[in-house]
Design an enzyme around this catalytic site. Structure first.
Site, PDB file in Angstrom:
ATOM      1  N   LYS A   1       0.822  -1.058  -0.003  1.00 26.53           N
ATOM      2  CA  LYS A   1       0.072  -0.101  -0.040  1.00 26.53           C
ATOM      3  C   LYS A   1       0.893   1.220   0.117  1.00 26.53           C
ATOM      4  O   LYS A   1       0.610   2.160  -0.748  1.00 26.53           O
ATOM      5  CB  LYS A   1      -1.044   0.063   1.123  1.00 26.53           C
ATOM      6  CG  LYS A   1      -1.660   1.296   1.517  1.00 26.53           C
ATOM      7  CD  LYS A   1      -2.953   0.848   2.384  1.00 26.53           C
ATOM      8  CE  LYS A   1      -2.555   0.253   3.640  1.00 26.53           C
ATOM      9  NZ  LYS A   1      -1.852   1.305   4.640  1.00 26.53           N
TER      10      LYS A   1
ATOM     11  N   ARG B   1     -10.971   2.595   9.190  1.00 23.00           N
ATOM     12  CA  ARG B   1     -10.559   1.195   9.620  1.00 23.00           C
ATOM     13  C   ARG B   1     -11.648   0.389  10.789  1.00 23.00           C
ATOM     14  O   ARG B   1     -11.409  -0.631  10.909  1.00 23.00           O
ATOM     15  CB  ARG B   1      -9.297   1.110  10.420  1.00 23.00           C
ATOM     16  CG  ARG B   1      -8.211   1.758   9.677  1.00 23.00           C
ATOM     17  CD  ARG B   1      -6.760   1.372  10.488  1.00 23.00           C
ATOM     18  NE  ARG B   1      -6.901   1.886  11.738  1.00 23.00           N
ATOM     19  CZ  ARG B   1      -5.685   2.319  12.675  1.00 23.00           C
ATOM     20  NH1 ARG B   1      -4.630   1.969  12.117  1.00 23.00           N
ATOM     21  NH2 ARG B   1      -5.957   2.806  13.752  1.00 23.00           N
TER      22      ARG B   1
ATOM     23  N   ARG C   1      10.818  -8.205   6.585  1.00 25.10           N
ATOM     24  CA  ARG C   1      10.956  -6.632   6.487  1.00 25.10           C
ATOM     25  C   ARG C   1      12.020  -6.092   7.367  1.00 25.10           C
ATOM     26  O   ARG C   1      11.737  -6.575   8.604  1.00 25.10           O
ATOM     27  CB  ARG C   1       9.645  -6.291   6.489  1.00 25.10           C
ATOM     28  CG  ARG C   1       9.454  -4.619   6.106  1.00 25.10           C
ATOM     29  CD  ARG C   1       8.040  -4.148   5.949  1.00 25.10           C
ATOM     30  NE  ARG C   1       7.259  -4.525   7.112  1.00 25.10           N
ATOM     31  CZ  ARG C   1       5.976  -4.141   7.109  1.00 25.10           C
ATOM     32  NH1 ARG C   1       5.368  -3.611   5.783  1.00 25.10           N
ATOM     33  NH2 ARG C   1       5.201  -4.433   8.218  1.00 25.10           N
TER      34      ARG C   1
ATOM     35  N   ARG D   1      10.889  -4.163  12.938  1.00 29.06           N
ATOM     36  CA  ARG D   1       9.862  -3.347  13.431  1.00 29.06           C
ATOM     37  C   ARG D   1       9.162  -4.305  14.693  1.00 29.06           C
ATOM     38  O   ARG D   1       9.267  -5.547  14.479  1.00 29.06           O
ATOM     39  CB  ARG D   1       8.598  -2.987  12.596  1.00 29.06           C
ATOM     40  CG  ARG D   1       8.951  -1.789  11.713  1.00 29.06           C
ATOM     41  CD  ARG D   1       7.837  -1.637  10.692  1.00 29.06           C
ATOM     42  NE  ARG D   1       6.558  -1.797  11.281  1.00 29.06           N
ATOM     43  CZ  ARG D   1       5.545  -1.239  10.432  1.00 29.06           C
ATOM     44  NH1 ARG D   1       5.688  -1.080   9.125  1.00 29.06           N
ATOM     45  NH2 ARG D   1       4.317  -1.433  10.988  1.00 29.06           N
TER      46      ARG D   1
ATOM     47  N   ARG E   1      -2.591  -8.984  13.453  1.00 24.05           N
ATOM     48  CA  ARG E   1      -2.913  -7.809  12.772  1.00 24.05           C
ATOM     49  C   ARG E   1      -3.738  -8.216  11.464  1.00 24.05           C
ATOM     50  O   ARG E   1      -4.519  -7.310  11.218  1.00 24.05           O
ATOM     51  CB  ARG E   1      -1.539  -6.877  12.258  1.00 24.05           C
ATOM     52  CG  ARG E   1      -0.738  -6.270  13.501  1.00 24.05           C
ATOM     53  CD  ARG E   1       0.626  -6.133  13.088  1.00 24.05           C
ATOM     54  NE  ARG E   1       0.717  -5.209  11.874  1.00 24.05           N
ATOM     55  CZ  ARG E   1       1.883  -4.826  11.171  1.00 24.05           C
ATOM     56  NH1 ARG E   1       2.885  -5.685  11.247  1.00 24.05           N
ATOM     57  NH2 ARG E   1       1.743  -4.071  10.190  1.00 24.05           N
TER      58      ARG E   1
END
Length: 601
Positions: free
Chosen positions: A93, A169, A204, A233, A244
């Site tokens: 995104k 959201r 990532r 992260r 998530r």
């Protein structure tokens, strides 16, 4: 053989305001979409001639033959583009947002950026947000809402337009925007399989100096120095990513119905350039034509009329094409239905539905009437096949052959010569036929390992003969691969000797009923008549069945008004009640004046 490509002003009234020019065939021209599914990907355009565009010899290439139209459209000034984009963690995104902003100059409003700014500043809101983010949870609505609404009110947003990333959201956030009349022109959803998303997140890494994101395998750092300082992260562990994803899905299910008329689902599991090409095509259509004018002036020939459109009005997109009694249908009406069918089929396949059927009975596809046009059916099949082929799928288009032996041999009259027509049709300049699209018959022997999707053209029983056994053998061989029936007619048709009437009938009907509708459209008339049209019943996956009533506005003008929805296909009695305004909870006596065309109930 195919329907003429005329253009009716009544149909234009259902389009967004868009300049009409001879290159129309190369730019998708669609009614406001009625599906919660995604927009059809770019594909070779259908030919603009009146016939089925047959190829000469073995040459599959073709040249577009534009037709000039004595029609012009004058639009009012455009409003800034407004876009919402949604996607699960690691769906790409952020990358797509960068590319959209670079081309269209929109103000990118990311709830993540807004929240991270608060966290970095150490504000009270930032401290609360960090607790949720560190645990892989979404930040509550009340923390986000005020920041987003405030940013949308800034001058630069009003002048340049906005790209809202990560908001809304939840249903409450969407409800807040609806109450404030803040609504996008399009809602883009990036769709990526869960296993790919988890791999992207776990691998990532972020460079703390530049903020640049890397992936250990897919996009490794340029130097050892960068590699040494990369960090993970806190919410990129496998457990937190799964949490998530689950949260994202729950919230998506809550907000998508609010924007079902604007929703476009994009396959995000492709190179970023290809994903953006599809997004760009959608935004270009809006930017070039789907403006929000207060008035639109349509000039056709020597006549001149004024049409008022409201881009935010839900009644606008629900405008089923008018003058459906006019035969043949214009090219624009046919294309509206082709795209409508395509979106429902694509949405069902994305949701891993494998036994599907399309039932569309516009006058040109109604075999009970004498205007049945096999060319229109072929164009519909070609639209489906080419769209799936554009996604790299290998499509087998199947037409049943002769059935039975001796005096009982033969095939349904409507299908006679259909396979030959398909083989000689124009399949675009990219040589799709023979590579990604192949023509076959119905049966287990036609299922090959390389086939991804099967489209069965109007499979139907003939008198004394049953196609269901061949179909079942084929679906068994296909396994979990999607099989789409286009306008099936699978009721038993016993011969004079009673063949098919009793032996295995229950099993045959049970198998036929195992296919679920991904698209349904049926015009409604007074029982026993075919004129005038009283309304329509429509369903496109995954939405409910929608019942419309046709209303005469003035001489020569009409519209379709939604009067009821049903979670399942309604009965004739339920349709009667809806037209009469009678609640199903009340005692009543069925009038029986409304009904489908013959053979539908």
């Amino acid at each position: 053989m195919a329907a003429a490509a005329g253009f009716a002003v009544a149909v234009a009234a259902n389009y967004p305001c868009r300049p009409i020019d001879p290159s129309l065939d190369r730019r998708p021209l669609s009614f406001p979409s009625s599906s919660a599914a995604f927009s059809p990907p770019r594909r070779p355009s259908l030919c603009s001639s009146r016939s089925l565009c047959l190829r000469s010899g073995g040459n599959r290439s073709w040249k577009r033959r534009p037709k000039s139209r004595n029609l012009g459209v004058v639009c009012a000034a455009r409003e800034p583009l407004k876009v919402m984009i949604s996607g699960a963690p690691a769906s790409g995104k952020g990358t797509q947002c960068e590319m959209i902003v670079e081309k269209y100059g929109l103000v990118h409003i990311s709830t993540g950026d807004l929240l991270r700014a608060e966290v970095s500043a150490g504000t009270e809101i930032g401290k609360k947000a960090k607790e949720y983010m560190d645990n892989g949870m979404l930040v509550p609505d009340e923390i986000v809402t005020d920041m987003v609404v405030s940013r949308l009110s800034h001058k630069d947003v009003k002048e340049k337009g906005w790209l809202l990333d990560g908001y809304p959201r939840s249903s409450s956030q969407a409800g807040t925007l609806e109450k404030m009349k803040i609504r996008p022109d399009i809602f883009i959803v990036l769709d990526v399989p869960d296993e790919i998303l988890i791999d992207r997140c776990v691998g990532r890494r972020m460079d703390p100096l530049t903020g640049k994101i890397y992936h250990l395998r897919n996009f490794p750092p340029e130097t050892e120095d960068i590699c040494a300082r990369l960090i993970t992260r806190s919410d990129d562990t496998q457990e937190k990513v799964k949490s998530r994803l689950q949260t994202y899905k729950q919230n998506s299910d809550a907000i998508f119905p609010t924007y079902f008329d604007l929703l476009r689902k994009i396959n995000g599991n492709r190179p970023k350039e290809i994903v953006f090409e599809e997004i760009d095509s959608l935004l270009q259509q809006i930017s070039d034509g789907a403006v929000k004018p207060k008035n639109m002036e349509v000039i056709a020939g020597n006549s001149k009329g004024s049409l008022k459109l409201s881009a935010s009005s839900k009644d606008n997109w629900r405008g089923i094409p008018t003058r459906l009694n006019n035969i043949p249908h214009s090219k624009e009406i046919r294309k509206y239905f082709y795209d409508d069918v395509l979106q429902g089929a694509q949405s069902a396949i994305v949701d891993k539905r494998s036994r599907l059927k399309v039932e569309i009975n516009i006058p040109e596809l109604n075999p009970e009437m004498d205007v049945y046009r096999i060319g229109t059916l072929m164009e519909l099949v070609r639209t489906l096949a080419l769209s799936f082929a554009d996604d790299g799928k290998r499509v087998k288009v199947c037409v049943q052959g002769s059935m039975g032996e001796g005096a009982l041999s033969g095939m349904p009259l409507q299908l006679a010569g259909t396979r030959k027509i398909l083989e000689f049709m124009d399949w675009g300049e990219y040589g799709a036929l023979g590579t990604f699209v192949n023509i076959g018959a119905i049966g287990a022997r036609e299922v090959e390992e390389q086939d991804d999707i099967f489209i069965l053209v109007a499979p139907q029983n003939a008198v004394g003969n049953c196609i269901i056994d061949d179909m079942k053998a084929m679906t068994d061989a296909a396994g979990s691969r999607p099989v789409i029936l286009v306008n099936p007619r699978l009721k038993d048709l016993p011969g004079s000797s009673g063949i098919m009437q009793t032996m295995g009938r229950d099993k045959r009907l049970e198998y036929a009923a195992s296919f679920e509708n991904c698209y349904f459209f049926r015009l409604l008339y007074y029982a026993g008549t075919q004129y005038p049209i009283m309304g329509a019943l429509r369903m496109t996956y995954p939405r409910a069945y929608e019942l419309y009533k046709r209303v005469d506005e003035s001489i020569g003008k009409e519209k379709y008004v939604l009067i009821a929805t049903f979670p399942q296909k309604p009965t004739g009695e339920e349709i009667n009640d809806a037209f009469d305004g009678i609640s199903r909870n009340k005692d009543k006596k069925a009038t029986g004046i409304w009904g489908f065309l013959s053979g539908i109930l």
